[in-house]
Design a protein around this motif. Sequence first.
Motif, PDB file in Angstrom:
ATOM      1  N   TRP A   1       0.822  -1.208   0.000  1.00 53.72           N
ATOM      2  CA  TRP A   1       0.000   0.000   0.000  1.00 53.72           C
ATOM      3  C   TRP A   1       0.852   1.253   0.000  1.00 53.72           C
ATOM      4  O   TRP A   1       1.987   1.251   0.494  1.00 53.72           O
ATOM      5  CB  TRP A   1      -0.897   0.031   1.232  1.00 53.72           C
TER       6      TRP A   1
ATOM      7  N   ARG B   1      -6.561  10.995  -1.011  1.00 50.13           N
ATOM      8  CA  ARG B   1      -6.385   9.613  -1.457  1.00 50.13           C
ATOM      9  C   ARG B   1      -6.542   9.510  -2.968  1.00 50.13           C
ATOM     10  O   ARG B   1      -5.738   8.865  -3.645  1.00 50.13           O
ATOM     11  CB  ARG B   1      -7.384   8.684  -0.758  1.00 50.13           C
TER      12      ARG B   1
ATOM     13  N   ASP C   1      -3.435   4.330  -1.258  1.00 46.93           N
ATOM     14  CA  ASP C   1      -4.324   3.349  -0.645  1.00 46.93           C
ATOM     15  C   ASP C   1      -4.897   3.827   0.675  1.00 46.93           C
ATOM     16  O   ASP C   1      -6.002   3.431   1.052  1.00 46.93           O
ATOM     17  CB  ASP C   1      -3.567   2.031  -0.432  1.00 46.93           C
ATOM     18  N   VAL C   2      -4.153   4.651   1.381  1.00 46.19           N
ATOM     19  CA  VAL C   2      -4.635   5.195   2.648  1.00 46.19           C
ATOM     20  C   VAL C   2      -4.210   6.656   2.746  1.00 46.19           C
ATOM     21  O   VAL C   2      -3.099   7.022   2.367  1.00 46.19           O
ATOM     22  CB  VAL C   2      -4.128   4.372   3.873  1.00 46.19           C
TER      23      VAL C   2
ATOM     24  N   THR D   1      -9.665   4.948   3.093  1.00 47.34           N
ATOM     25  CA  THR D   1      -9.140   3.814   2.328  1.00 47.34           C
ATOM     26  C   THR D   1     -10.215   3.470   1.294  1.00 47.34           C
ATOM     27  O   THR D   1     -11.318   4.054   1.303  1.00 47.34           O
ATOM     28  CB  THR D   1      -8.869   2.584   3.214  1.00 47.34           C
TER      29      THR D   1
END
Length: 157
Positions: free
Chosen positions: A18, A87, A93-94, A121
Amino acid sequence: MTEALARDILTAARARGWTVTTAESCTGGKVAAALTDIAGSSDIFQRGFVTYSNAAKQDLLHVHSETLEAFGAVSEQVARQMAEGARIAAHADVAVAITGIAGPGGSETKPEGRVCFAVATASGTSSETVEFGALGRSAVRAAATLHALQSILSALN
């Protein structure tokens, strides 16, 4: 403490494959700095956003003017839109977002030390408000940075 958390974030994000981004107001880039202080952080962190003004929040993160007018910059609603916008903009991803009143000052309805956080997320966005109290500008910013790092790590685990 922030260094250990940042290392844990790097390890956890690598393990998941991620990437992480930040959308910061009152912390002024301290969360991004904590992450990028760690060698190898470019594996998981490509960009962050310091959006101190409402105009920056709107321009870079697509925070809606109606949200700012209805709730004010220091609100979970704005933090959520900041995180979601970051994001998407960073293809991460986060994302963690931080907006608050570090001080000095504040008001009866939005006191010094109130900080709103959001984490976004692909599976959703969570938010919370933390009342750190009138600790002084530096201490509120440090506490908010630490809390944001803990929030990122929680989202990764």
